[in-house]
Design a protein around this motif. Structure first.
Motif, short mmCIF file in Angstrom:
data_model
loop_
_atom_site.label_atom_id
_atom_site.label_comp_id
_atom_site.label_asym_id
_atom_site.label_seq_id
_atom_site.Cartn_x
_atom_site.Cartn_y
_atom_site.Cartn_z
N ALA A 49 -4.76 11.83 17.83
CA ALA A 49 -5.84 12.56 17.16
C ALA A 49 -7.20 12.09 17.66
O ALA A 49 -8.11 12.90 17.84
CB ALA A 49 -5.73 12.37 15.64
N TRP A 50 -7.34 10.80 17.88
CA TRP A 50 -8.63 10.27 18.35
C TRP A 50 -8.95 10.76 19.76
O TRP A 50 -10.09 11.07 20.08
CB TRP A 50 -8.57 8.74 18.30
CG TRP A 50 -9.86 8.09 18.70
CD1 TRP A 50 -10.99 7.93 17.94
CD2 TRP A 50 -10.16 7.50 19.97
NE1 TRP A 50 -11.97 7.28 18.64
CE2 TRP A 50 -11.48 7.01 19.90
CE3 TRP A 50 -9.45 7.33 21.15
CZ2 TRP A 50 -12.10 6.36 20.96
CZ3 TRP A 50 -10.06 6.69 22.22
CH2 TRP A 50 -11.37 6.22 22.11
N VAL A 51 -7.91 10.84 20.63
CA VAL A 51 -8.13 11.27 22.02
C VAL A 51 -8.45 12.76 22.09
O VAL A 51 -9.30 13.18 22.88
CB VAL A 51 -6.90 10.92 22.87
CG1 VAL A 51 -7.00 11.56 24.26
CG2 VAL A 51 -6.75 9.42 23.01
N THR A 52 -7.78 13.57 21.28
CA THR A 52 -7.96 15.02 21.36
C THR A 52 -9.13 15.52 20.53
O THR A 52 -9.44 16.71 20.57
CB THR A 52 -6.68 15.73 20.91
OG1 THR A 52 -6.33 15.32 19.58
CG2 THR A 52 -5.53 15.42 21.85
N ALA A 56 -7.53 18.24 29.14
CA ALA A 56 -6.54 17.16 29.13
C ALA A 56 -5.63 17.19 27.91
O ALA A 56 -4.66 16.43 27.85
CB ALA A 56 -7.24 15.81 29.21
N ASP A 57 -5.92 18.04 26.93
CA ASP A 57 -5.13 18.06 25.70
C ASP A 57 -3.65 18.37 25.94
O ASP A 57 -2.78 17.74 25.32
CB ASP A 57 -5.73 19.06 24.72
CG ASP A 57 -7.00 18.54 24.07
OD1 ASP A 57 -7.34 17.37 24.33
OD2 ASP A 57 -7.65 19.28 23.32
N PRO A 58 -3.28 19.34 26.81
CA PRO A 58 -1.84 19.57 27.04
C PRO A 58 -1.11 18.34 27.58
O PRO A 58 0.04 18.09 27.20
CB PRO A 58 -1.83 20.72 28.05
CG PRO A 58 -3.12 21.43 27.84
CD PRO A 58 -4.10 20.36 27.47
N MET A 115 2.68 12.64 23.99
CA MET A 115 3.10 12.37 22.62
C MET A 115 4.53 12.86 22.38
O MET A 115 5.32 12.19 21.69
CB MET A 115 2.13 13.05 21.64
CG MET A 115 2.38 12.71 20.19
SD MET A 115 2.04 10.97 19.84
CE MET A 115 2.59 10.87 18.14
N ALA A 116 4.87 14.02 22.94
CA ALA A 116 6.23 14.54 22.78
C ALA A 116 7.25 13.61 23.42
O ALA A 116 8.32 13.35 22.86
CB ALA A 116 6.32 15.94 23.38
N LEU A 117 6.92 13.08 24.60
CA LEU A 117 7.84 12.14 25.26
C LEU A 117 7.98 10.84 24.48
O LEU A 117 9.08 10.26 24.39
CB LEU A 117 7.34 11.85 26.68
CG LEU A 117 7.37 13.03 27.65
CD1 LEU A 117 6.77 12.64 28.99
CD2 LEU A 117 8.78 13.56 27.83
N TRP A 118 6.87 10.38 23.89
CA TRP A 118 6.94 9.18 23.07
C TRP A 118 7.84 9.40 21.85
O TRP A 118 8.65 8.54 21.51
CB TRP A 118 5.53 8.77 22.63
CG TRP A 118 5.52 7.81 21.48
CD1 TRP A 118 5.21 8.08 20.18
CD2 TRP A 118 5.86 6.41 21.52
NE1 TRP A 118 5.33 6.96 19.41
CE2 TRP A 118 5.74 5.92 20.20
CE3 TRP A 118 6.24 5.55 22.53
CZ2 TRP A 118 5.98 4.60 19.88
CZ3 TRP A 118 6.50 4.23 22.21
CH2 TRP A 118 6.36 3.77 20.90
N LEU A 119 7.71 10.55 21.21
CA LEU A 119 8.53 10.84 20.04
C LEU A 119 10.01 10.98 20.44
O LEU A 119 10.90 10.55 19.69
CB LEU A 119 8.04 12.12 19.37
CG LEU A 119 6.67 12.02 18.69
CD1 LEU A 119 6.21 13.40 18.24
CD2 LEU A 119 6.73 11.07 17.50
N ALA A 163 -5.41 12.47 10.52
CA ALA A 163 -6.33 11.63 11.26
C ALA A 163 -7.40 12.47 11.96
O ALA A 163 -8.57 12.08 12.04
CB ALA A 163 -5.56 10.79 12.28
N TRP A 164 -7.02 13.64 12.47
CA TRP A 164 -7.97 14.52 13.16
C TRP A 164 -9.03 15.02 12.21
O TRP A 164 -10.23 15.08 12.55
CB TRP A 164 -7.22 15.68 13.80
CG TRP A 164 -8.08 16.54 14.68
CD1 TRP A 164 -8.55 16.24 15.91
CD2 TRP A 164 -8.53 17.86 14.38
NE1 TRP A 164 -9.28 17.28 16.41
CE2 TRP A 164 -9.29 18.29 15.49
CE3 TRP A 164 -8.38 18.71 13.29
CZ2 TRP A 164 -9.89 19.54 15.54
CZ3 TRP A 164 -8.98 19.96 13.35
CH2 TRP A 164 -9.72 20.37 14.46
N LEU A 165 -8.62 15.37 11.00
CA LEU A 165 -9.59 15.86 10.02
C LEU A 165 -10.51 14.75 9.53
O LEU A 165 -11.60 15.01 9.03
CB LEU A 165 -8.85 16.48 8.83
CG LEU A 165 -8.05 17.75 9.15
CD1 LEU A 165 -7.26 18.20 7.94
CD2 LEU A 165 -8.99 18.87 9.62
#
Length: 304
Positions: free
Chosen positions: A35-38, A45-47, A53-57, A94-96
């Motif tokens: 959330a902090w990066v995006t 760079a968001d995709p 994040m998907a790979l980490w999950l 976190a983004w909000l």
């Protein structure tokens, strides 16, 4: 009577719940960092961040299934999806909680306060949903608002599907119930002659797995196409075999750009292979007492 192929026992031990809880806790800092990066505005760079994040999950779900010794693919599929949904919701909270773009640079105290606000928001889904709804409806146009919602849903799918698939795949791996341990995967370092009649070989091996040595003949490494064998050994005395046919790929068929360039530049040095169709057999139960002797015999035949 034992089934000819491996079947998961559909067991979900208590350690599986603990491992899932640990994976969710491990996803909290990753979701906050995402959330902090995006934030605060979309960027090209968001995709890549979403993919990371998907790979980490997916890794977290696979580790949860492995360490928790979960042998229920369906349960692990739902657990992986829940892990992704939890991380997606937390990064939303976190983004909000991120400061406005015009706010001064974030210091340590502000970062702690922001993390606290994100945690508080996580416990108030009504506030998070209300804030998200206001952002969607407050877009410059209906089309812009609808596009924003579509992007959010795509992001949710990207968070949920990889851990669900990775967790279910790991839970379906061979497991030795007697030894309460995962089977050890052994890649047989020998190529075998291409199997021209997969259906016939499959039927014969299902009828009598002891025909494995008679049906498979080692071949040279330079011979293509070829077949490969992967064994799974269980400490409790069980063994399973997977047989796949492989064929060479043309340089233009290689999906990885770097390897495609190398294959086109030096086709005599760089060769890529792909699995042909479905496995001939996948996790077929074989007599464990004969596996070591088979491997030794294949290696000796290939070396001669």
């Amino acid at each position: 009577m034992n089934h000819p192929y491996f079947r998961p026992s559909l067991q979900v031990p208590r350690s599986g719940w603990y491992a899932l809880a640990a994976a969710m806790l491990a996803s909290l800092p990753a979701a906050w960092l995402y959330a902090w990066v995006t934030a605060p505005a979309p960027s090209p760079a968001d995709p890549l961040c979403t993919l990371g994040m998907a790979l980490w999950l997916a890794l977290a779900a696979s580790c949860a299934a492995a360490l928790g010794k979960v042998r229920h693919p369906g349960w692990m599929w739902r657990a992986g999806a829940a892990l992704g949904a939890c991380a997606w919701y937390l990064q939303w909270a976190a983004w909000l909680a991120q400061p406005a773009p015009s706010a001064p640079p974030l210091d340590l105290l502000q970062a702690v306060r922001e993390a606290g606000a994100a945690g508080a928001g996580f416990l108030r889904p009504d506030l998070v949903l209300a804030s998200a709804s206001s952002r969607a409806t407050g877009a410059s146009s209906f089309v812009a608002g609808a596009a924003t919602v579509v992007v959010w849903l795509v992001e949710l799918c990207a968070f949920m599907l990889p851990p669900a698939l990775a967790g279910a795949r790991r839970a379906a791996a061979p497991f030795c119930e007697q030894a309460n341990a995962w089977a050890r995967e052994v890649q047989v370092p020998v190529h075998f002659r291409f199997i021209d009649d997969p259906d016939g070989v499959r039927r014969r091996l299902e009828h009598d797995p002891r025909q494995l040595a008679a049906l498979l003949r080692p071949c040279g490494d330079e011979e293509t196409p070829f077949a490969e064998i992967t064994l799974h050994r269980c400490e409790g005395g069980s063994a399973f075999v997977t047989i796949c046919n492989f064929c060479a790929m043309a340089p233009e068929q290689v999906p990885v750009p770097a390897l495609r360039t190398l294959a086109e530049a030096a086709p005599e040095r760089v060769e890529c292979f792909a699995q042909l169709d479905e496995p001939v057999v996948e996790l077929l139960r074989v007599p464990a007492a004969e596996v070591d002797a088979l491997v030794r015999g294949w290696e000796a035949a290939a070396a001669s």
